[in-house]
Write a protein that holds these residues in place. Sequence first.
Motif, mmCIF file in Angstrom:
data_model
loop_
_atom_site.group_PDB
_atom_site.id
_atom_site.type_symbol
_atom_site.label_atom_id
_atom_site.label_comp_id
_atom_site.label_asym_id
_atom_site.label_seq_id
_atom_site.Cartn_x
_atom_site.Cartn_y
_atom_site.Cartn_z
ATOM 1 N N ALA A 6 0.849 -1.191 0.000
ATOM 2 C CA ALA A 6 0.000 0.000 0.000
ATOM 3 C C ALA A 6 0.887 1.244 0.000
ATOM 4 O O ALA A 6 1.573 1.528 0.981
ATOM 5 C CB ALA A 6 -0.918 0.006 1.214
ATOM 6 N N ASP A 33 -4.565 3.689 -1.943
ATOM 7 C CA ASP A 33 -5.235 4.457 -0.885
ATOM 8 C C ASP A 33 -5.732 3.539 0.227
ATOM 9 O O ASP A 33 -5.760 2.318 0.071
ATOM 10 C CB ASP A 33 -6.379 5.316 -1.445
ATOM 11 C CG ASP A 33 -7.469 4.505 -2.086
ATOM 12 O OD1 ASP A 33 -8.084 3.676 -1.396
ATOM 13 O OD2 ASP A 33 -7.714 4.698 -3.290
ATOM 14 N N ALA A 34 -6.100 4.149 1.341
ATOM 15 C CA ALA A 34 -6.476 3.401 2.533
ATOM 16 C C ALA A 34 -7.746 2.576 2.331
ATOM 17 O O ALA A 34 -7.862 1.472 2.867
ATOM 18 C CB ALA A 34 -6.646 4.354 3.713
ATOM 19 N N THR A 35 -8.686 3.075 1.567
ATOM 20 C CA THR A 35 -9.918 2.320 1.319
ATOM 21 C C THR A 35 -9.612 1.041 0.549
ATOM 22 O O THR A 35 -10.088 -0.046 0.901
ATOM 23 C CB THR A 35 -10.920 3.185 0.533
ATOM 24 O OG1 THR A 35 -11.167 4.385 1.274
ATOM 25 C CG2 THR A 35 -12.224 2.453 0.316
ATOM 26 N N LEU A 37 -6.759 -0.441 0.491
ATOM 27 C CA LEU A 37 -5.965 -1.285 1.387
ATOM 28 C C LEU A 37 -6.872 -2.154 2.239
ATOM 29 O O LEU A 37 -6.674 -3.363 2.356
ATOM 30 C CB LEU A 37 -5.063 -0.425 2.267
ATOM 31 C CG LEU A 37 -4.357 -1.134 3.422
ATOM 32 C CD1 LEU A 37 -3.456 -2.244 2.912
ATOM 33 C CD2 LEU A 37 -3.575 -0.122 4.251
ATOM 34 N N HIS A 38 -7.866 -1.545 2.837
ATOM 35 C CA HIS A 38 -8.803 -2.281 3.687
ATOM 36 C C HIS A 38 -9.455 -3.410 2.897
ATOM 37 O O HIS A 38 -9.528 -4.558 3.354
ATOM 38 C CB HIS A 38 -9.859 -1.325 4.248
ATOM 39 C CG HIS A 38 -10.739 -1.968 5.250
ATOM 40 N ND1 HIS A 38 -11.913 -2.586 4.904
ATOM 41 C CD2 HIS A 38 -10.613 -2.103 6.587
ATOM 42 C CE1 HIS A 38 -12.485 -3.075 5.970
ATOM 43 N NE2 HIS A 38 -11.718 -2.798 7.020
ATOM 44 N N ASP A 39 -9.921 -3.113 1.704
ATOM 45 C CA ASP A 39 -10.572 -4.114 0.850
ATOM 46 C C ASP A 39 -9.607 -5.221 0.436
ATOM 47 O O ASP A 39 -9.959 -6.404 0.451
ATOM 48 C CB ASP A 39 -11.172 -3.454 -0.389
ATOM 49 C CG ASP A 39 -12.320 -2.509 -0.055
ATOM 50 O OD1 ASP A 39 -12.889 -2.604 1.055
ATOM 51 O OD2 ASP A 39 -12.638 -1.658 -0.913
ATOM 52 N N THR A 49 1.814 -7.117 5.172
ATOM 53 C CA THR A 49 1.346 -5.917 4.481
ATOM 54 C C THR A 49 2.395 -4.818 4.664
ATOM 55 O O THR A 49 2.781 -4.517 5.786
ATOM 56 C CB THR A 49 -0.004 -5.438 5.052
ATOM 57 O OG1 THR A 49 -0.920 -6.519 5.029
ATOM 58 C CG2 THR A 49 -0.569 -4.295 4.250
ATOM 59 N N ILE A 51 2.958 -0.965 4.310
ATOM 60 C CA ILE A 51 2.008 0.143 4.285
ATOM 61 C C ILE A 51 2.701 1.496 4.423
ATOM 62 O O ILE A 51 3.532 1.696 5.313
ATOM 63 C CB ILE A 51 0.995 0.009 5.440
ATOM 64 C CG1 ILE A 51 0.284 -1.332 5.362
ATOM 65 C CG2 ILE A 51 -0.002 1.150 5.437
ATOM 66 C CD1 ILE A 51 -0.505 -1.649 6.599
ATOM 67 N N ASP A 62 -3.849 7.732 7.397
ATOM 68 C CA ASP A 62 -4.861 6.848 6.843
ATOM 69 C C ASP A 62 -4.361 5.412 6.653
ATOM 70 O O ASP A 62 -5.130 4.473 6.809
ATOM 71 C CB ASP A 62 -5.389 7.411 5.509
ATOM 72 C CG ASP A 62 -6.057 8.757 5.710
ATOM 73 O OD1 ASP A 62 -7.104 8.796 6.379
ATOM 74 O OD2 ASP A 62 -5.516 9.772 5.231
ATOM 75 N N GLY A 63 -3.115 5.242 6.308
ATOM 76 C CA GLY A 63 -2.566 3.905 6.151
ATOM 77 C C GLY A 63 -2.577 3.143 7.463
ATOM 78 O O GLY A 63 -2.991 1.984 7.530
ATOM 79 N N ALA A 66 -6.186 2.289 8.544
ATOM 80 C CA ALA A 66 -6.802 1.202 7.779
ATOM 81 C C ALA A 66 -6.470 -0.162 8.362
ATOM 82 O O ALA A 66 -7.224 -1.103 8.209
ATOM 83 C CB ALA A 66 -6.353 1.274 6.321
#
Length: 68
Positions: A6, A33-35, A37-39, A49, A51, A62-63, A66
Motif C-alpha cells: 500500500a 489508498d487506505a480504502t 488497502l482495507h478491501d 502488508t 504500508i 490513513d494507512g 486502515a
Amino acid sequence: MRVVVAEDSVLFREGLVRLISERGHDVVAAVADATALHDAVAQAEPDLTVIDIRMPPRMECDGAAAVC
C-alpha cells in the motif's frame, strides 16, 4: 509469502512490488489508498502488508488507521 503493498506513489509502489516479487514472494495486491488497502487485506488475507502511513484520502495517518 503473500504480500499486500500500500503506497500512493506509483513509482515507489511498483518498485516495491518488483523487489518483493524478485525475492520470490507473491504480491497479491498493490493499492494506492487506505480504502483499497482495507478491501485488499479483507479479500487477499496476506501474510504481510507493507504500508505507507500517510496515504489518501486525507494524507494523514490513513494507512495506519486502515490496519486497525
